[in-house]
Design a protein around this motif. Sequence first.
Motif, PDB file in Angstrom:
ATOM      1  N   ILE A 154      -1.833  13.885  -1.425  1.00 57.84           N
ATOM      2  CA  ILE A 154      -1.213  12.531  -1.857  1.00 57.84           C
ATOM      3  C   ILE A 154       0.162  12.888  -2.094  1.00 57.84           C
ATOM      4  CG2 ILE A 154      -1.399  10.638  -3.118  1.00 57.84           C
ATOM      5  CD1 ILE A 154      -3.575  10.856  -0.877  1.00 57.84           C
ATOM      6  N   HIS A 155       1.364  12.554  -1.610  1.00 58.93           N
ATOM      7  CA  HIS A 155       2.556  12.719  -2.049  1.00 58.93           C
ATOM      8  C   HIS A 155       3.075  11.431  -2.621  1.00 58.93           C
ATOM      9  CE1 HIS A 155       3.110  16.741  -0.669  1.00 58.93           C
ATOM     10  NE2 HIS A 155       2.779  16.437   0.608  1.00 58.93           N
ATOM     11  N   SER A 156       2.278  10.183  -2.060  1.00 58.68           N
ATOM     12  CA  SER A 156       2.967   8.852  -2.690  1.00 58.68           C
ATOM     13  C   SER A 156       1.885   7.843  -2.736  1.00 58.68           C
ATOM     14  CB  SER A 156       4.190   8.287  -1.598  1.00 58.68           C
ATOM     15  OG  SER A 156       3.584   8.108  -0.462  1.00 58.68           O
ATOM     16  N   ILE A 157       2.465   6.485  -3.327  1.00 58.57           N
ATOM     17  CA  ILE A 157       1.555   5.484  -3.420  1.00 58.57           C
ATOM     18  C   ILE A 157       1.008   5.142  -1.921  1.00 58.57           C
ATOM     19  CG2 ILE A 157       1.279   2.873  -3.838  1.00 58.57           C
ATOM     20  CD1 ILE A 157       0.626   4.347  -6.275  1.00 58.57           C
ATOM     21  N   ASP A 158       2.006   5.212  -0.707  1.00 60.73           N
ATOM     22  CA  ASP A 158       1.763   4.776   0.390  1.00 60.73           C
ATOM     23  C   ASP A 158       0.658   5.776   0.938  1.00 60.73           C
ATOM     24  OD1 ASP A 158       3.524   2.595   0.436  1.00 60.73           O
ATOM     25  OD2 ASP A 158       5.189   4.018   1.012  1.00 60.73           O
ATOM     26  N   ASP A 159       0.664   7.029   0.615  1.00 56.76           N
ATOM     27  CA  ASP A 159      -0.469   7.966   1.209  1.00 56.76           C
ATOM     28  C   ASP A 159      -1.619   7.502   0.704  1.00 56.76           C
ATOM     29  OD1 ASP A 159       1.407   9.618   2.372  1.00 56.76           O
ATOM     30  OD2 ASP A 159       1.441  11.072   0.850  1.00 56.76           O
ATOM     31  N   PRO A 166       5.081  -7.989   2.429  1.00 57.68           N
ATOM     32  CA  PRO A 166       5.431  -8.950   1.164  1.00 57.68           C
ATOM     33  C   PRO A 166       4.586  -8.285   0.081  1.00 57.68           C
ATOM     34  CG  PRO A 166       5.202 -10.271   3.289  1.00 57.68           C
ATOM     35  CD  PRO A 166       4.969  -8.839   3.794  1.00 57.68           C
ATOM     36  N   ALA A 167       3.324  -7.873   0.431  1.00 62.91           N
ATOM     37  CA  ALA A 167       2.317  -7.283  -0.587  1.00 62.91           C
ATOM     38  C   ALA A 167       2.816  -5.893  -1.184  1.00 62.91           C
ATOM     39  CB  ALA A 167       0.961  -7.107   0.099  1.00 62.91           C
ATOM     40  N   GLY A 168       3.636  -5.301  -0.266  1.00 60.52           N
ATOM     41  CA  GLY A 168       4.115  -4.252  -1.092  1.00 60.52           C
ATOM     42  C   GLY A 168       3.588  -2.901  -0.076  1.00 60.52           C
ATOM     43  N   SER A 190      -1.649 -10.619   3.622  1.00 61.18           N
ATOM     44  CA  SER A 190      -0.085 -10.128   3.485  1.00 61.18           C
ATOM     45  C   SER A 190       0.082  -8.484   3.410  1.00 61.18           C
ATOM     46  CB  SER A 190       0.200 -10.935   1.810  1.00 61.18           C
ATOM     47  OG  SER A 190      -0.630  -9.999   0.831  1.00 61.18           O
ATOM     48  N   ALA A 191      -0.754  -7.907   3.418  1.00 63.00           N
ATOM     49  CA  ALA A 191      -0.580  -6.453   3.482  1.00 63.00           C
ATOM     50  C   ALA A 191      -0.179  -5.956   5.036  1.00 63.00           C
ATOM     51  CB  ALA A 191      -1.777  -5.569   3.213  1.00 63.00           C
ATOM     52  N   THR A 192      -0.316  -6.784   5.872  1.00 59.63           N
ATOM     53  CA  THR A 192       0.145  -6.421   7.154  1.00 59.63           C
ATOM     54  C   THR A 192       1.295  -7.623   7.768  1.00 59.63           C
ATOM     55  OG1 THR A 192      -1.930  -7.299   8.210  1.00 59.63           O
ATOM     56  CG2 THR A 192      -1.617  -4.890   7.974  1.00 59.63           C
TER      57      THR A 192
END
Length: 294
Positions: free
Chosen positions: A254-259, A127-129, A68-70
């Motif tokens: 690290i600037h964000s959760i995505d990083d 969908p997994a964020g 789901s992550a991709t």
Amino acid sequence: MTQAFEAVGPAVVHILAEGPRGGTGSGVLYAPDGYLMTNSHVVSGAAHISAKLTDGRQFSAALIGNDSATDLAVLRLEGDQFPYAQLGSSANLRVGQLVVAIGNPLGFQATVTAGIVSALGRTLRSPAGRLIESVIQTDAALNPGNSGGALVDGSGRVVGINTAMIGQAQGLCFAIGIDTAIDVTMRLMRDGRVKRAVLGFAGQTIMLDARLSRGLHRINPTAVQIVEVIAGGPVDRAGLQKGDVILAVDDQTIHSIDDLHRYLTAEVVGRSLVVTVMNKNGLQRVTVTPEADG
């Protein structure tokens, strides 16, 4: 573009997913023994999955792996000697290049629409964020049911898996680059899932005080704050606590959760990472050893 449709069209199937979260979509056969790619959101939660070919034949499908992550999943049809598509490379695409999208929108079998590559290197929230990287933006028209279908270049090679459209927008459609899809597909075929590293906490991206951010020489005034620690997890064992702010991992800002998600690949599982955090004791460098998710 007629050649592209003739080459790939027979390999694009209509997927019917039955169950609590069932629906319809498309899929792309990439091997003669019945393996196909589709979107995770098309098949997630389905109790039974089947696929219908352009020649009218219908087959039961087994879920081999789901990520789901991709927003990708791999199915296998019961049978052999299936038509299959040739896979290209999304790395070779250029903005302005002609492409066609093949799928089954609104239940209409083997529908083709044409457009151009509008942009490359987009990111899209799965969908997994998590963010899906290297997404292709195109203006080839997509409709419900196109999800999981093929984005094809002029030579008849699949360069993307169609995945999303922006509601109430004109000409904004997206496909997962085939290079990403191939990598995920190989992992799903081997392991049934894509292994990633986790640190054992829930976090959020926060704004730092402007003066503090300048003092830390940060390009962007954001970082990741720990909002919940999983007992016994890597972060807990390292002594980090709720409220601590993560600034860097192995000296990578690290600037964000995505990083952080980008950094936590399967390759760092079990490896000691040096995490720079800010808390009531000031700046600290703490060693954390990520675990595999699940």
